[in-house]
Design an enzyme around this catalytic site. Structure first.
Site, PDB file in Angstrom:
ATOM      1  N   ARG A  18     -34.287  -9.761  30.871  1.00 55.97           N
ATOM      2  CA  ARG A  18     -34.135  -8.372  29.996  1.00 55.97           C
ATOM      3  C   ARG A  18     -35.320  -7.525  30.359  1.00 55.97           C
ATOM      4  NH1 ARG A  18     -31.799  -9.774  24.427  1.00 55.97           N
ATOM      5  NH2 ARG A  18     -32.976 -11.606  24.781  1.00 55.97           N
ATOM      6  N   LYS A  21     -34.828  -3.810  29.506  1.00 58.56           N
ATOM      7  CA  LYS A  21     -34.473  -3.419  28.322  1.00 58.56           C
ATOM      8  C   LYS A  21     -35.787  -3.439  27.441  1.00 58.56           C
ATOM      9  CE  LYS A  21     -32.820  -5.993  24.185  1.00 58.56           C
ATOM     10  NZ  LYS A  21     -31.743  -4.859  23.565  1.00 58.56           N
ATOM     11  N   SER A 433     -21.347  -3.298  10.618  1.00 57.30           N
ATOM     12  CA  SER A 433     -22.833  -3.944  10.667  1.00 57.30           C
ATOM     13  C   SER A 433     -23.728  -2.906  10.342  1.00 57.30           C
ATOM     14  CB  SER A 433     -22.924  -4.087  12.259  1.00 57.30           C
ATOM     15  OG  SER A 433     -23.094  -3.192  13.255  1.00 57.30           O
ATOM     16  N   ASP A 599     -11.332  -4.837  14.041  1.00 55.02           N
ATOM     17  CA  ASP A 599     -11.897  -4.006  15.014  1.00 55.02           C
ATOM     18  C   ASP A 599     -11.279  -3.853  16.448  1.00 55.02           C
ATOM     19  OD1 ASP A 599     -13.956  -2.789  13.402  1.00 55.02           O
ATOM     20  OD2 ASP A 599     -15.329  -3.953  13.901  1.00 55.02           O
ATOM     21  N   GLU A 665     -14.431   6.923  17.119  1.00 47.96           N
ATOM     22  CA  GLU A 665     -15.514   7.738  17.651  1.00 47.96           C
ATOM     23  C   GLU A 665     -15.199   9.365  17.888  1.00 47.96           C
ATOM     24  OE1 GLU A 665     -17.637  10.038  20.527  1.00 47.96           O
ATOM     25  OE2 GLU A 665     -15.736   8.757  21.291  1.00 47.96           O
ATOM     26  N   HIS A 693     -25.391   6.054  18.588  1.00 49.02           N
ATOM     27  CA  HIS A 693     -26.158   5.787  19.778  1.00 49.02           C
ATOM     28  C   HIS A 693     -27.227   6.567  19.874  1.00 49.02           C
ATOM     29  CE1 HIS A 693     -22.438   3.169  19.966  1.00 49.02           C
ATOM     30  NE2 HIS A 693     -23.049   2.522  20.613  1.00 49.02           N
TER      31      HIS A 693
END
EC number: 2.1.1.14
Length: 753
Positions: A18, A21, A433, A599, A665, A693
């Site tokens: 990663r 990232k 979350s 969800d 969304e 986001h």
């Protein structure tokens, strides 16, 4: 110049460890400067090219330079000038993530995958100014490192088909921009360029017939350019079978054409290889996308060879590739040390898929070991007693046939729940979350390594939950969540607690930008050995008089965000997961939880790309969701959540879930989805008013505007106020002020009602 015999459509670009990232997040956090970021990502690309060469992709142009810092659609749009920005790094990230002065581009799912792309915003008559230096730099850096790579871009038809609004009046000007990019690449000595046109395999807002016409319009213009002035063009069609476009492709005769012949595609279109062979003439280099780029099961090389032989009829030379980019699978099985040995032998990640390609190119006589390994994988998987569970099969067989629906009807449930919960107008909540802090991640790692005992880890999680509950009460939210600190991922968490799944240690896959997930693998029948969420929900509820939601990931999303079985229909796995979750709902109710969220953000994601295949999918997907809540008491308020897809296409199915509250969304699209809401959508609805986001803290005024826009389509007694999605990826420095602004916005709007 000949096309390479073995290639791939793309490779994971996040890095085996990663690296991308970490570079992105370090740059965004100002821990490194632009020069360091560019140097780090340059090293990652060169290391990737070296690795692919070592894996056997040694021919010139066998390695695609499918490079993007954040997203391939944004990268292409900037390169060809559909979006202005040139090579400015901060401008690119502002488009992707927003900043203090601008909101980011809308983000949605890339075809039927869990990858998210950024939606270009276009306007009729706009200026299009290419920035070829973006792609020329990639070619030059590869050449300096000793590699001849194949530049890769999204094609012009697909780029416009995925933009907003869909503005094909720009096609001629955009094609001219592509021609300018191609000329620059030819000037740099490039002989092959890859242009992906996956829009040709899907029924989008533009019809299949119209897309075929646009294909002819754009590509006849590009192919008319003499090859002395442009590279050879490799047109790819991943993610499914072309229909109307196939005859156009046959007439256009690009220098090379990729077709998706994966088992996933042939399951719904078994005659596709024969149609391709009959339609595409010998002047075109056919490239068979025969190794599945989207799933992790080892290829049945004998079966794949049979498909290849259909294309090779008459002695035709056929190159071999993956069906899609390998960005959808992990890097390598070599990074996995704890998978059950039998399951591991059935798997193939990106590096292993390259070996499968080479075996198919070489043939059985030259690749006997690879074919023997494939035979063993097929045989042992078929014979394994770990896959099937008779108790699970019996329970599924006893399910009622046809439609299942919770009783009583929504209107009566709404009355009962209103009395039981006593919520105000425009109730506020979050999606589930809360930030996964450094402390929580460290505690999880320490617990895994043995540095924290079970009791110490539990106390750390309880401390975090207590803080999250106290923060929400102080801010004034109406329905609380426990924040999910115990969950590494909303799907992996459940997969690790359900039989029939295995999870990887290092199987990271890019979802968007720096966001990576580790999709678990469904290898067999699914069941729940014991409760999975009850104790955490029960503890959180004990801390507050306000309702605290029990949080479950729905059956379709668990399935969509996992690597799926290919030996049973998806609907079978969905029903099995649904029954396991139904047991969890029952246990949550028994523990005193009055609000349960199931969800389903991936409901739209699994929607088949072809319209004629969608009704059957939606029937079983909706049924699976309903099975989870089928026996819930009328007093229990069932929520669901959906995000980051074009849900207007399936709004009837969303209504058909029969949830009591649907959060969705809507912030980036400025409540556009709500225009599709009508009287058939009976659920209460929470359109997101905060795009989580983006690292921005939205103002109270911004959210007031969005709430009022929502009220234009949703009655006051059915509207909720919430963020777009969970807050896991944000920090508390953003979360607390944003939630305060959200509650203040609700209060301001409610005061004016």
């Amino acid at each position: 110049m000949n096309f390479p015999k073995a290639t791939i459509e793309g490779y994971p670009r996040i890095g085996a460890n990663r690296e991308l990232k970490r570079a992105l997040e370090s740059y965004w956090a100002d821990r490194i400067d632009a020069d360091t970021f560019r140097s780090t990502t340059h090293s990652l690309r060169v290391d990737t090219y070296n690795h692919l060469r070592d894996l056997g992709l040694t021919e010139d142009y066998a390695i695609p330079a499918d490079v993007a810092y954040y997203d391939q659609v944004l990268e292409t749009a900037l390169t060809v000038g559909l979006i202005p920005g040139g090579t400015d790094l901060d401008e690119e990230f502002a488009l992707a993530r927003g900043n203090d002065t601008r909101v980011p581009l809308e983000m949605t799912k890339w075809f039927d995958t869990n990858y998210h792309y950024l939606v270009p915003e276009v306007a009729a008559g706009q200026e299009i100014t290419p920035a070829p230096e973006r792609i020329l730099r990639l070619v030059e850096e590869a050449r300096e490192a000793g590699h001849v790579v194949r530049p890769a871009l999204v094609g012009p038809v697909t780029l416009l088909a995925l933009s907003k609004p869909v503005e094909f009046s720009l096609l001629d000007a955009l094609t001219d921009a592509y021609a300018e990019i191609l000329a620059a690449l030819k000037g740099a000595g490039v002989e092959w360029v890859q242009l992906a046109e996956p829009a040709l395999v899907a029924d989008l807002s533009t019809t299949d017939e119209e897309l075929a016409g646009y294909l002819e319009q754009a590509w006849s213009k590009l192919l008319a350019i003499d090859t002395a002035e442009r590279p050879n063009l490799y047109l790819t069609t991943p993610y499914g079978a072309t229909r109307k476009a196939l005859s156009v492709l046959g007439a256009l005769e690009p220098e090379a054409l990729h077709v998706d012949l994966s088992p996933w595609t042939l399951d719904s279109d078994a005659d596709y290889p024969k149609r391709v062979a009959d339609t595409i003439g010998p002047k075109v280099q056919l490239v068979a996308g025969i190794i599945d780029g989207r799933n992790v099961w080892a290829a049945n090389l004998r079966e794949r060879t049979e498909v290849l032989e259909v294309l090779r009829a008459g002695g035709r030379e056929v190159a071999v590739s993956t069906s899609t980019s390998l960005q959808h699978v992990p890097h390598t099985l070599n990074a996995e040390k704890n998978l059950p040995i039998d399951v591991a032998n059935w798997l193939s990640f990106a590096d292993e898929k390259i070996a499968e390609i080479q075996a198919l190119v070489a043939g059985e006589e030259a690749a006997q070991e690879a074919f023997a390994r494939s035979d063993r994988a097929v045989r042992t998987r078929t014979e394994s007693d770990h896959i099937h569970n008779s108790a699970v099969a019996d329970r599924v067989a006893q399910l009622p046939a046809g439609e299942v629906k919770r009783a009583p009807e929504f209107a009566e449930r709404k009355r009962i729940q209103g009395e039981a919960l006593g919520l105000p107008d425009l109730p506020t909540t979050t999606i589930g979350s809360f930030p996964q802090t450094t402390e929580i991640r460290k505690a999880r790692a320490d617990h895994k390594s043995g540095a924290l005992t079970d009791a110490e880890y539990t106390e750390a999680l309880k401390k975090e939950i207590k803080g999250v509950i106290e923060m929400q009460e102080e801010i004034g939210l109406d329905v609380l969540v426990h924040g999910e600190p115990e969950r590494n991922d909303m799907v992996q968490y459940f997969a690790e607690l359900l039989d029939g799944f295995v999870a990887t240690e290092n199987g990271w896959v890019q979802s968007y930008g720096s966001r990576c997930t580790r999709p678990p693998i469904v290898f067999g029948d699914v069941s729940r050995p014991e409760p999975m969420t009850v104790e955490w929900a029960k503890y959180a509820q004990s801390l507050s008089d306000k309702p605290v939601k029990g949080m479950l990931t729905g059956p379709v999303t668990i399935l969509a965000w996992s690597f799926k079985r290919d030996d049973v229909p998806l609907s079978v796995s969905a029903d099995q997961i649904a029954l396991a979750l139904a047991d969890e709902v029952s246990d949550l109710e028994a523990a005193g939880i009055k609000v349960i969220q199931i969800d389903e953000p991936a409901l739209r994601e699994l929607l088949p790309l072809r319209a004629d295949e969608r009704p059957a999918y939606l029937d079983w997907a909706v049924r699976a969701f309903r099975l989870v809540a089928l026996e819930a008491q009328p007093e229990t308020q069932i929520h669901t959540h959906l995000c980051y897809s074009e849900f207007g296409q399936i709004i009837d199915a969303v209504a058909g879930l029969d949830a009591d509250v649907t959060s969705i969304e809507a912030a980036r699209s400025k409540m556009e989805l709500l225009e599709d809401i009508d009287e058939t959508f009976h659920s209460e609805i929470g359109p997101g008013v905060w795009d989580i986001h983006s690292p921005r803290v939205p103002s109270t005024e911004e959210m007031v505007e969005l709430i009022r826009a929502a009220l234009a389509n949703v009655p006051t007694d059915r509207l909720w106020v919430n963020p777009d999605c969970g807050l896991k990826t944000r920090g508390y420095a953003e979360v607390e002020p944003s939630l305060k602004n959200l509650v203040a916005a609700r209060d301001e709007v409610a005061a004016g009602l």
